[in-house]
Design an enzyme around this catalytic site. Structure first.
Site, PDB file in Angstrom:
ATOM      1  CB  ILE A   1      58.254   1.413  52.065  1.00 38.12           C
ATOM      2  CG1 ILE A   1      59.757   1.135  52.094  1.00 38.12           C
ATOM      3  CG2 ILE A   1      57.709   1.304  50.647  1.00 38.12           C
ATOM      4  CD1 ILE A   1      60.155  -0.259  51.676  1.00 38.12           C
ATOM      5  N   PRO A   2      56.063   4.294  52.232  1.00 47.31           N
ATOM      6  CG  PRO A   2      55.880   6.343  51.120  1.00 47.31           C
ATOM      7  CD  PRO A   2      56.860   5.235  51.453  1.00 47.31           C
ATOM      8  CB  CYS A   3      52.259   0.744  51.567  1.00 45.82           C
ATOM      9  SG  CYS A   3      52.310   0.224  53.273  1.00 45.82           S
ATOM     10  CG  HIS A   4      50.861   5.753  55.001  1.00 47.24           C
ATOM     11  ND1 HIS A   4      52.207   5.444  55.129  1.00 47.24           N
ATOM     12  CD2 HIS A   4      50.791   7.110  54.982  1.00 47.24           C
ATOM     13  CE1 HIS A   4      52.906   6.566  55.221  1.00 47.24           C
ATOM     14  NE2 HIS A   4      52.066   7.592  55.129  1.00 47.24           N
ATOM     15  NE  ARG A   5      53.419   9.608  52.349  1.00 42.51           N
ATOM     16  CZ  ARG A   5      54.709   9.869  52.461  1.00 42.51           C
ATOM     17  NH1 ARG A   5      55.510   9.701  51.427  1.00 42.51           N
ATOM     18  NH2 ARG A   5      55.201  10.313  53.607  1.00 42.51           N
TER      19      ARG A   5
END
Length: 166
Positions: free
Chosen positions: A133-137
């Site tokens: 779940i790309p929370c780094h984006r």
């Protein structure tokens, strides 16, 4: 007591430890500590090292890190006491295209809650599945990196990695 299977891997110099139940991937950590898992799920856990059991998860993560996969197709076990709001925010994160970023306020607007920027930030901080779940984006409105459970250096590497592969 919840039973988890676990395995370790590295991305450049970043350590990743994955945890899955029989139902699917449940948690990704950047620490080699069972305590983080227990604190995150707030219950006693039983953890068994089993790289063979986690082959599919490890393969997809390795494909992502070597640039041959942009999205994941993994079974997930997210059947915990997450709020509907958290789930809504995480579902929106899955809509951020590989190699792109969004701000916290853009996420709040996209879920129809433009004044809930702080709540969005809190939900993102509780994301159990780093990378998947790309929370780094998600970045600050000023373009700056904000808190990331894996650390801002890892966040910076992931964003740089994705934008270079795009």
């Amino acid at each position: 007591m919840k039973k988890f299977y676990t395995a370790k891997m590295y991305f450049n110099s970043n350590f990743i430890k994955i945890y899955a139940t029989e139902r699917g991937l449940s948690f990704i950590s950047t620490k080699d500590e069972k305590d983080e898992l227990s604190q995150f799920f707030q219950e006693e856990v039983n953890v068994e090292e089993d790289e063979a059991y986690l082959t599919t998860y490890l393969r997809e993560l390795r494909q992502y890190f070597n640039g041959t996969r942009e999205a994941f197709d993994l079974r997930l076990d997210m059947d915990y006491s997450y709020t509907k709001f958290q789930q809504q925010v995480w579902a929106e994160l899955l809509n951020i295209p590989y190699g792109e970023t969004r701000t916290y306020s853009e996420i709040a607007e996209s879920i129809g809650k433009p004044s809930a920027v702080r709540a969005v930030s809190t939900a993102i901080a509780k994301n159990p599945l780093l990378v998947i779940i790309p929370c780094h984006r998600v970045i600050g409105a000023d373009g700056q990196l904000r808190g990331y459970r894996g650390g801002n250096e890892m966040k910076k590497r992931l964003l740089s990695f994705e934008s270079a592969k795009k």
